[in-house]
Design a protein around this motif. Structure first.
Motif, PDB file in Angstrom:
ATOM      1  N   ASP A 195      -1.966  -9.295 -36.217  1.00 10.34           N
ATOM      2  CA  ASP A 195      -1.516  -8.876 -34.893  1.00 10.34           C
ATOM      3  C   ASP A 195      -2.549  -9.168 -33.807  1.00 10.34           C
ATOM      4  O   ASP A 195      -2.201  -9.614 -32.706  1.00 10.34           O
ATOM      5  N   ARG A 196      -3.832  -8.907 -34.088  1.00  7.15           N
ATOM      6  CA  ARG A 196      -4.840  -9.043 -33.036  1.00  7.15           C
ATOM      7  C   ARG A 196      -5.368 -10.468 -32.915  1.00  7.15           C
ATOM      8  O   ARG A 196      -5.594 -10.965 -31.799  1.00  7.15           O
ATOM      9  N   TYR A 197      -5.547 -11.156 -34.048  1.00  3.92           N
ATOM     10  CA  TYR A 197      -6.193 -12.465 -34.001  1.00  3.92           C
ATOM     11  C   TYR A 197      -5.300 -13.608 -34.490  1.00  3.92           C
ATOM     12  O   TYR A 197      -5.731 -14.758 -34.474  1.00  3.92           O
ATOM     13  N   GLY A 198      -4.091 -13.310 -34.926  1.00  2.00           N
ATOM     14  CA  GLY A 198      -3.173 -14.361 -35.337  1.00  2.00           C
ATOM     15  C   GLY A 198      -3.562 -15.065 -36.624  1.00  2.00           C
ATOM     16  O   GLY A 198      -3.185 -16.227 -36.833  1.00  2.00           O
ATOM     17  N   LEU A 199      -4.297 -14.389 -37.515  1.00  2.00           N
ATOM     18  CA  LEU A 199      -4.687 -15.013 -38.776  1.00  2.00           C
ATOM     19  C   LEU A 199      -3.483 -15.148 -39.703  1.00  2.00           C
ATOM     20  O   LEU A 199      -2.508 -14.410 -39.597  1.00  2.00           O
ATOM     21  N   SER A 200      -3.541 -16.103 -40.623  1.00  2.00           N
ATOM     22  CA  SER A 200      -2.450 -16.313 -41.572  1.00  2.00           C
ATOM     23  C   SER A 200      -2.424 -15.202 -42.612  1.00  2.00           C
ATOM     24  O   SER A 200      -3.384 -14.432 -42.758  1.00  2.00           O
ATOM     25  N   ALA A 201      -1.313 -15.133 -43.369  1.00  2.00           N
ATOM     26  CA  ALA A 201      -1.197 -14.126 -44.420  1.00  2.00           C
ATOM     27  C   ALA A 201      -2.292 -14.304 -45.466  1.00  2.00           C
ATOM     28  O   ALA A 201      -2.849 -13.317 -45.972  1.00  2.00           O
ATOM     29  N   LEU A 202      -2.628 -15.559 -45.793  1.00  2.00           N
ATOM     30  CA  LEU A 202      -3.652 -15.807 -46.790  1.00  2.00           C
ATOM     31  C   LEU A 202      -5.023 -15.365 -46.298  1.00  2.00           C
ATOM     32  O   LEU A 202      -5.754 -14.658 -46.995  1.00  2.00           O
ATOM     33  N   ASN A 203      -5.378 -15.764 -45.074  1.00  2.00           N
ATOM     34  CA  ASN A 203      -6.685 -15.384 -44.539  1.00  2.00           C
ATOM     35  C   ASN A 203      -6.793 -13.881 -44.305  1.00  2.00           C
ATOM     36  O   ASN A 203      -7.821 -13.266 -44.594  1.00  2.00           O
ATOM     37  N   SER A 204      -5.736 -13.280 -43.773  1.00  3.74           N
ATOM     38  CA  SER A 204      -5.788 -11.834 -43.514  1.00  3.74           C
ATOM     39  C   SER A 204      -5.829 -11.050 -44.822  1.00  3.74           C
ATOM     40  O   SER A 204      -6.461  -9.996 -44.897  1.00  3.74           O
ATOM     41  N   GLY A 205      -5.172 -11.577 -45.856  1.00  2.00           N
ATOM     42  CA  GLY A 205      -5.196 -10.907 -47.147  1.00  2.00           C
ATOM     43  C   GLY A 205      -6.577 -10.860 -47.764  1.00  2.00           C
ATOM     44  O   GLY A 205      -6.926  -9.905 -48.462  1.00  2.00           O
ATOM     45  N   THR A 206      -7.373 -11.890 -47.507  1.00  2.00           N
ATOM     46  CA  THR A 206      -8.712 -11.916 -48.091  1.00  2.00           C
ATOM     47  C   THR A 206      -9.645 -10.874 -47.474  1.00  2.00           C
ATOM     48  O   THR A 206     -10.728 -10.626 -48.007  1.00  2.00           O
ATOM     49  N   LEU A 207      -9.219 -10.232 -46.378  1.00  2.00           N
ATOM     50  CA  LEU A 207     -10.030  -9.146 -45.818  1.00  2.00           C
ATOM     51  C   LEU A 207     -10.105  -7.989 -46.810  1.00  2.00           C
ATOM     52  O   LEU A 207     -11.164  -7.380 -47.001  1.00  2.00           O
ATOM     53  N   LEU A 208      -8.974  -7.672 -47.438  1.00  2.00           N
ATOM     54  CA  LEU A 208      -8.989  -6.632 -48.457  1.00  2.00           C
ATOM     55  C   LEU A 208      -9.775  -7.089 -49.678  1.00  2.00           C
ATOM     56  O   LEU A 208     -10.377  -6.279 -50.385  1.00  2.00           O
ATOM     57  N   ALA A 209      -9.756  -8.401 -49.923  1.00  2.00           N
ATOM     58  CA  ALA A 209     -10.565  -8.925 -51.025  1.00  2.00           C
ATOM     59  C   ALA A 209     -12.047  -8.728 -50.733  1.00  2.00           C
ATOM     60  O   ALA A 209     -12.822  -8.337 -51.608  1.00  2.00           O
ATOM     61  N   ALA A 210     -12.443  -8.980 -49.483  1.00  2.00           N
ATOM     62  CA  ALA A 210     -13.849  -8.771 -49.102  1.00  2.00           C
ATOM     63  C   ALA A 210     -14.230  -7.304 -49.259  1.00  2.00           C
ATOM     64  O   ALA A 210     -15.336  -6.969 -49.707  1.00  2.00           O
ATOM     65  N   ARG A 211     -13.307  -6.435 -48.910  1.00  2.00           N
ATOM     66  CA  ARG A 211     -13.555  -5.003 -49.079  1.00  2.00           C
ATOM     67  C   ARG A 211     -13.712  -4.655 -50.559  1.00  2.00           C
ATOM     68  O   ARG A 211     -14.595  -3.876 -50.943  1.00  2.00           O
ATOM     69  N   GLY A 212     -12.880  -5.253 -51.396  1.00  2.00           N
ATOM     70  CA  GLY A 212     -12.982  -5.001 -52.829  1.00  2.00           C
ATOM     71  C   GLY A 212     -14.279  -5.521 -53.414  1.00  2.00           C
ATOM     72  O   GLY A 212     -14.886  -4.881 -54.284  1.00  2.00           O
ATOM     73  N   VAL A 213     -14.730  -6.695 -52.950  1.00  2.00           N
ATOM     74  CA  VAL A 213     -16.000  -7.252 -53.426  1.00  2.00           C
ATOM     75  C   VAL A 213     -17.137  -6.301 -53.093  1.00  2.00           C
ATOM     76  O   VAL A 213     -18.023  -6.036 -53.917  1.00  2.00           O
ATOM     77  N   GLY A 214     -17.110  -5.775 -51.868  1.00  2.00           N
ATOM     78  CA  GLY A 214     -18.157  -4.835 -51.475  1.00  2.00           C
ATOM     79  C   GLY A 214     -18.189  -3.618 -52.379  1.00  2.00           C
ATOM     80  O   GLY A 214     -19.257  -3.133 -52.758  1.00  2.00           O
ATOM     81  N   ALA A 215     -16.999  -3.121 -52.753  1.00  2.00           N
ATOM     82  CA  ALA A 215     -16.935  -1.944 -53.626  1.00  2.00           C
ATOM     83  C   ALA A 215     -17.433  -2.267 -55.031  1.00  2.00           C
ATOM     84  O   ALA A 215     -18.103  -1.441 -55.667  1.00  2.00           O
ATOM     85  N   ILE A 216     -17.103  -3.452 -55.539  1.00  2.00           N
ATOM     86  CA  ILE A 216     -17.539  -3.833 -56.877  1.00  2.00           C
ATOM     87  C   ILE A 216     -19.051  -3.983 -56.945  1.00  2.00           C
ATOM     88  O   ILE A 216     -19.699  -3.580 -57.917  1.00  2.00           O
ATOM     89  N   VAL A 217     -19.628  -4.551 -55.878  1.00  2.00           N
ATOM     90  CA  VAL A 217     -21.067  -4.798 -55.858  1.00  2.00           C
ATOM     91  C   VAL A 217     -21.844  -3.505 -56.089  1.00  2.00           C
ATOM     92  O   VAL A 217     -22.838  -3.475 -56.822  1.00  2.00           O
TER      93      VAL A 217
END
Length: 468
Positions: A305-327
């Motif tokens: 909504d704010r930056y017009g990112l694609s579904a794939l790119n926006s989805g990887t934001l949650l992936a980045a969050r998950g990586v941080g939690a795993i670390v």
């Protein structure tokens, strides 16, 4: 072979002898992982579901809301029934139900069918965690705190792969495949459970408070229906579409409190409500569900909504969050015996607040919106990894001999927070002329809640260091 029942009773275990406990943990982890993948994978598909089924974004958001409502309803039942009828048996049938419902979700032709099948799917998913905690407690004995603490890391792993898989499926196939992907995983898990995981001991059957659960469900469902109605343009606080469900919610809430006080065996036992630290921990769990999971799960929608990112790119934001939690999550779980619960909770909340502030702010230093949001999401993940193991085990400290029941209640409060936050935020977005900026303002607010409300509550959390 005999194992120690959580209440201290020795009970025989039937099934394949000599199965390593690491294999049992791995099988259980697959179920938890599958459920975690499903919760995050749907967040990436909200715009696609919104467009494909020709519905509004606040009703598309119910695909997340109803899943969490189903969790709230089934978690307390699953914890008790797992103890009474065998944790392995309940876990097995939960996987069967989850897998079948996933198939039906993928075949849905309108938003109402999808919401209904998501509710069924939640009944399966909600039974997984209490029964999984019970299975682990049976086989890990004094090491169960570390093993159960790893559940947060497993969930984070699902958060890493779920959004990425979801983005790929939505971009190249269809949103329906975010549900179909569960089917082969579920079938493999069913086979592994049947072959390798032994039956669990059982306790005597006790009363199940279906009336209390029904009142709780009516309260949450009605309240969220009222909130969702406000998301429809033209609906006001004086509109019957809002007033009727709110009136029903208030009545159900009052009846629930009255019933809990008078019932001999309410599904939230009075002895636990009176237990030292229970109210504090579950107040934190409710807020944690709102700010740590509910609002965070809408990050892909915010990016689109704010930056017009694609579904794939926006989805990887949650992936980045998950990586941080795993670390940090595994290290935090292993360190609990030294750190206790308060330090990682306070540190985790502070770090999550910092990550949310970064995501709410506009990109700086010439960094692209995608990279900026990814860094912010990863920071929130680090905070989640710090706080989650402590949050899980601090609840168990209230009644360490009732692992499944306490786990179910803990998750119930977390999911209640998720439900109310998603309904509220999607209602705000549907009425907003600029949904992206509206969600940025929400991120500022929840960061403030973490610092002003949640961190001061940490000093009242029951502390414990060393072995159980």
């Amino acid at each position: 072979m005999a194992i120690e029942h959580p209440a201290g009773i020795q009970a025989p275990v039937t099934g394949k002898p000599g199965v390593p406990r690491r294999m049992i943990f791995g099988i259980v982890a697959i179920g938890l992982f599958m459920s975690s993948v499903d919760s995050t994978i749907v967040a990436t598909a909200l715009p696609a579901i919104h467009a494909s089924l020709r519905t509004t974004i606040n009703w598309a958001g119910w695909t997340i809301t109803i899943y969490n409502l189903g969790m709230v309803i089934v978690l307390p039942i699953a914890g008790k029934i797992s103890d009474e009828r065998g944790r392995r048996r309940i876990f097995f049938w939960a996987v069967v139900l989850f897998t079948a419902a996933s198939l039906l979700c993928g075949l849905s032709t309108n938003i109402y069918l999808l919401i209904a099948f998501r509710a069924v799917q939640a009944f399966g998913g909600g039974a997984l965690q209490p029964s999984a905690a019970g299975i682990v407690a049976e086989h890990f004995g004094k090491d169960r705190d570390r093993a159960i603490g790893m559940f947060g890391t497993i969930a984070s792993g699902g958060q890493v792969l779920g959004p990425v898989i979801g983005g790929v499926l939505v971009c190249y196939l269809s949103w329906r495949w975010i549900f179909f992907v569960n089917v082969p995983i579920g079938l493999v898990l069913i086979g592994a459970l049947a072959k390798f995981v032994p039956e669990s001991p059982r306790t005597a059957k006790t009363h199940t408070d279906f009336r209390g659960l029904a009142l709780m469900a009516v309260f949450i469902l009605s309240a969220n229906t009222g909130i969702t109605s406000l998301g429809t343009r033209g609906t006001t606080l004086h509109d019957p579409a809002f007033l009727m469900p709110v009136a029903i919610a208030l009545a159900a809430g009052w009846l629930f409190i009255r019933h809990t006080r008078r019932s001999a065996e309410p599904f939230i036992p009075m002895r636990l409500l009176r237990a030292k630290g229970f109210a504090v921990m579950n107040s934190l769990n409710l807020l944690w569900g709102m700010v740590g999971f509910g609002v965070a799960s809408l990050a892909p929608l915010y990016a689109q909504d704010r930056y017009g990112l694609s579904a794939l790119n926006s989805g990887t934001l949650l992936a980045a969050r998950g990586v941080g939690a795993i670390v940090i999550g595994a290290a935090a779980a292993m360190a609990l015996r030294r750190t206790g619960y308060r330090l990682p909770l306070a540190a985790g909340f502070a770090v999550v607040a910092a990550g949310l502030v970064m995501m709410a702010a506009a990109p700086r230093l010439g960094i692209s919106p995608y990279l900026w949001l990814s860094i912010g999401a990863a920071v929130t993940g680090l905070g989640n990894g710090m706080a989650n193991p402590a949050s899980r085990n601090a609840c168990l400290q209230v009644a360490p001999d009732e692992v499944a029941a306490i786990t179910g209640l803990r998750q119930m409060f977390v999911f209640m927070g998720v439900i109310f936050s998603i309904s509220t935020v999607t209602a705000i977005l549907n009425r907003s002329a600029d949904p992206g900026m509206a969600q940025a303002h929400v991120l500022w607010v929840v960061a403030g809640i973490l610092v002003v409300v949640m961190m001061p509550l940490v000093v009242r959390v029951p502390e414990h260091k060393g072995n159980w």
